[in-house]
Design a protein around this motif. Sequence first.
Motif, PDB file in Angstrom:
ATOM      1  N   THR A 289       0.813  -1.216   0.000  1.00 20.18           N
ATOM      2  CA  THR A 289       0.000   0.000   0.000  1.00 20.18           C
ATOM      3  C   THR A 289       0.848   1.268   0.000  1.00 20.18           C
ATOM      4  OG1 THR A 289      -0.160  -0.053   2.419  1.00 20.18           O
ATOM      5  CG2 THR A 289      -1.914  -1.135   1.171  1.00 20.18           C
ATOM      6  N   ALA A 290       2.034   1.214   0.603  1.00 19.74           N
ATOM      7  CA  ALA A 290       2.913   2.387   0.611  1.00 19.74           C
ATOM      8  C   ALA A 290       3.490   2.605  -0.785  1.00 19.74           C
ATOM      9  CB  ALA A 290       4.035   2.207   1.628  1.00 19.74           C
ATOM     10  N   GLN A 291       3.781   3.839  -1.107  1.00 19.74           N
ATOM     11  CA  GLN A 291       4.320   4.183  -2.425  1.00 19.74           C
ATOM     12  C   GLN A 291       5.820   4.428  -2.397  1.00 19.74           C
ATOM     13  OE1 GLN A 291       1.874   7.576  -3.446  1.00 19.74           O
ATOM     14  NE2 GLN A 291       0.304   6.283  -4.355  1.00 19.74           N
ATOM     15  N   GLU A 292       6.330   4.867  -1.242  1.00 20.37           N
ATOM     16  CA  GLU A 292       7.746   5.211  -1.156  1.00 20.37           C
ATOM     17  C   GLU A 292       8.346   4.693   0.142  1.00 20.37           C
ATOM     18  OE1 GLU A 292       7.779   9.506  -3.491  1.00 20.37           O
ATOM     19  OE2 GLU A 292       7.241   9.456  -1.367  1.00 20.37           O
ATOM     20  N   MET A 293       9.652   4.422   0.102  1.00 23.88           N
ATOM     21  CA  MET A 293      10.407   4.080   1.302  1.00 23.88           C
ATOM     22  C   MET A 293      11.523   5.105   1.470  1.00 23.88           C
ATOM     23  SD  MET A 293      12.619   0.643   2.287  1.00 23.88           S
ATOM     24  CE  MET A 293      11.185  -0.335   2.767  1.00 23.88           C
TER      25      MET A 293
ATOM     26  N   VAL B 217       6.968   0.256  -5.645  1.00 23.94           N
ATOM     27  CA  VAL B 217       6.541  -0.617  -6.743  1.00 23.94           C
ATOM     28  C   VAL B 217       7.746  -1.311  -7.352  1.00 23.94           C
ATOM     29  CG1 VAL B 217       5.486  -0.686  -9.033  1.00 23.94           C
ATOM     30  CG2 VAL B 217       4.470   0.723  -7.235  1.00 23.94           C
ATOM     31  N   THR B 218       8.830  -0.563  -7.547  1.00 22.53           N
ATOM     32  CA  THR B 218      10.046  -1.143  -8.114  1.00 22.53           C
ATOM     33  C   THR B 218      10.654  -2.165  -7.162  1.00 22.53           C
ATOM     34  OG1 THR B 218      10.454   0.948  -9.259  1.00 22.53           O
ATOM     35  CG2 THR B 218      12.284  -0.594  -9.125  1.00 22.53           C
ATOM     36  N   LEU B 219      10.653  -1.874  -5.866  1.00 21.40           N
ATOM     37  CA  LEU B 219      11.172  -2.829  -4.891  1.00 21.40           C
ATOM     38  C   LEU B 219      10.356  -4.121  -4.907  1.00 21.40           C
ATOM     39  CD1 LEU B 219      11.801  -0.400  -1.880  1.00 21.40           C
ATOM     40  CD2 LEU B 219      13.560  -1.513  -3.264  1.00 21.40           C
TER      41      LEU B 219
ATOM     42  N   ALA C  22      11.220  -6.350  -7.988  1.00 22.74           N
ATOM     43  CA  ALA C  22      12.627  -6.669  -8.268  1.00 22.74           C
ATOM     44  C   ALA C  22      12.757  -8.102  -8.778  1.00 22.74           C
ATOM     45  CB  ALA C  22      13.464  -6.472  -7.006  1.00 22.74           C
ATOM     46  N   ASN C  23      13.540  -8.305  -9.839  1.00 21.35           N
ATOM     47  CA  ASN C  23      13.532  -9.596 -10.540  1.00 21.35           C
ATOM     48  C   ASN C  23      14.260 -10.713  -9.799  1.00 21.35           C
ATOM     49  OD1 ASN C  23      16.012  -8.271 -11.085  1.00 21.35           O
ATOM     50  ND2 ASN C  23      16.350  -9.531 -12.901  1.00 21.35           N
ATOM     51  N   CYS C  24      15.205 -10.389  -8.931  1.00 21.89           N
ATOM     52  CA  CYS C  24      15.941 -11.440  -8.215  1.00 21.89           C
ATOM     53  C   CYS C  24      15.320 -11.732  -6.850  1.00 21.89           C
ATOM     54  CB  CYS C  24      17.405 -11.041  -8.059  1.00 21.89           C
ATOM     55  SG  CYS C  24      18.284 -10.908  -9.637  1.00 21.89           S
ATOM     56  N   THR C  25      15.153 -10.710  -6.043  1.00 23.05           N
ATOM     57  CA  THR C  25      14.488 -10.847  -4.745  1.00 23.05           C
ATOM     58  C   THR C  25      13.514  -9.693  -4.582  1.00 23.05           C
ATOM     59  OG1 THR C  25      16.487 -11.840  -3.787  1.00 23.05           O
ATOM     60  CG2 THR C  25      14.806 -11.047  -2.248  1.00 23.05           C
ATOM     61  N   PRO C  26      12.217  -9.929  -4.797  1.00 23.75           N
ATOM     62  CA  PRO C  26      11.249  -8.853  -4.545  1.00 23.75           C
ATOM     63  C   PRO C  26      11.276  -8.455  -3.073  1.00 23.75           C
ATOM     64  CG  PRO C  26      10.257 -10.663  -5.786  1.00 23.75           C
ATOM     65  CD  PRO C  26      11.584 -11.156  -5.292  1.00 23.75           C
ATOM     66  N   LEU C  27      10.751  -7.298  -2.788  1.00 25.35           N
ATOM     67  CA  LEU C  27      10.764  -6.767  -1.430  1.00 25.35           C
ATOM     68  C   LEU C  27      10.314  -7.830  -0.432  1.00 25.35           C
ATOM     69  CD1 LEU C  27      11.264  -4.233   0.287  1.00 25.35           C
ATOM     70  CD2 LEU C  27       8.876  -3.599  -0.108  1.00 25.35           C
TER      71      LEU C  27
ATOM     72  N   THR D  31      17.244  -1.520 -13.357  1.00 25.79           N
ATOM     73  CA  THR D  31      16.065  -1.306 -12.522  1.00 25.79           C
ATOM     74  C   THR D  31      16.471  -0.424 -11.353  1.00 25.79           C
ATOM     75  OG1 THR D  31      15.216  -3.489 -13.102  1.00 25.79           O
ATOM     76  CG2 THR D  31      14.257  -2.425 -11.167  1.00 25.79           C
ATOM     77  N   LYS D  32      16.108   0.834 -11.391  1.00 24.99           N
ATOM     78  CA  LYS D  32      16.559   1.786 -10.386  1.00 24.99           C
ATOM     79  C   LYS D  32      15.591   1.834  -9.207  1.00 24.99           C
ATOM     80  CE  LYS D  32      20.165   3.043 -12.731  1.00 24.99           C
ATOM     81  NZ  LYS D  32      21.495   2.556 -12.289  1.00 24.99           N
ATOM     82  N   PHE D  33      16.110   1.547  -8.008  1.00 23.68           N
ATOM     83  CA  PHE D  33      15.309   1.632  -6.792  1.00 23.68           C
ATOM     84  C   PHE D  33      15.118   3.083  -6.345  1.00 23.68           C
ATOM     85  CE2 PHE D  33      16.876  -2.784  -5.153  1.00 23.68           C
ATOM     86  CZ  PHE D  33      16.044  -3.409  -6.056  1.00 23.68           C
TER      87      PHE D  33
END
Length: 319
Positions: free
Chosen positions: A217-221, A236-238, A241-246, A288-290
């Motif tokens: 639900t959060a948009q930013e960290m 959303v990008t976190l 992530a293709n190797c280890t999602p958040l 993929t920029k965090f």
Amino acid sequence: MKINKVTLLLSALFSSALSANVVVEATSDEATPIVEVTGGNVSFDRAIKNTGNEVLNLRYYDTLVFPNGELYNRSNAANLTLTAGQVFAQAQPRISVLPEFPAGEYKYILSVYNKVTGEITSANFTFNKKYSEHESRSCAEILANGLSTGSGVYSIKPDNVQSPYKVYCDMETHGGGWTLVGIKSKTQPNVQVDELLSLDQKANVITDQKWAGFKYTAQEMLVTADNDTAAILDMVTLNSANCTPLANSLTDDVLAHAESAGCTGAGQDYSFLNSAKFKTSVYDYSNTKFIIERFGNGWGVGGNGPYHYNAQNMWLYVR
């Protein structure tokens, strides 16, 4: 806050082939109706007008739409006959908003059904019931609802829990509204706690259940380190992530990992939010920029982007 005065003009053909018009109006008495947490009344005016030359046989009813979208019929539908040019008006009927009603935006709708043509004409206005602190789902909502008194401890109630609980809110840094969810330590194992209320609770993170209420639900960290180095990361990008999602748990060493080619963590084409080797770090080398924005002088540049690693402690917030 928005207030709509909606007047809809509907042309209808009758059996006589003459044109008749019905105009419906519903207008709140105050420019910006706001109901207190303890409840209250909203006064308004409503009118139904026959602007044509024929008698209109109508049926009208009113509905209140709650913030969650549920509909409440305020009264039974009533028949109404208007002669040419006649106006049916009611001044200052009231909507009673009880203390137990949820906070948020409500919509009042007055609808008129033409029994000859089958067409419906409606008008509406909106009003808001204030949030109490514990009804806000996050520090960002507390700030948006005008309930902030500065950084400190507040009560929130995310959608995934039954009862409010306390959190630490940063209401000033980079726009404010940040909910503290973890303090990662370089040397100590992370421990889940029910309440994370102080910036000094190092190596503590919120429980997995509470983290689940923010993860999607959060948009930013916001990530901050000892030397005022900070970055805002895209949630959303976190999460994608293709190797280890958040991670589903903030106790994990690697919270997120993306890589342009493979998932080896080598070759300086990777992005990490904490790595197995450096548990308080951010690397942003991959395609993929965090990072959305970064601050402070503690950033190095390597590979295809910035990095900061090996901080003694790293504070994690979301909004």
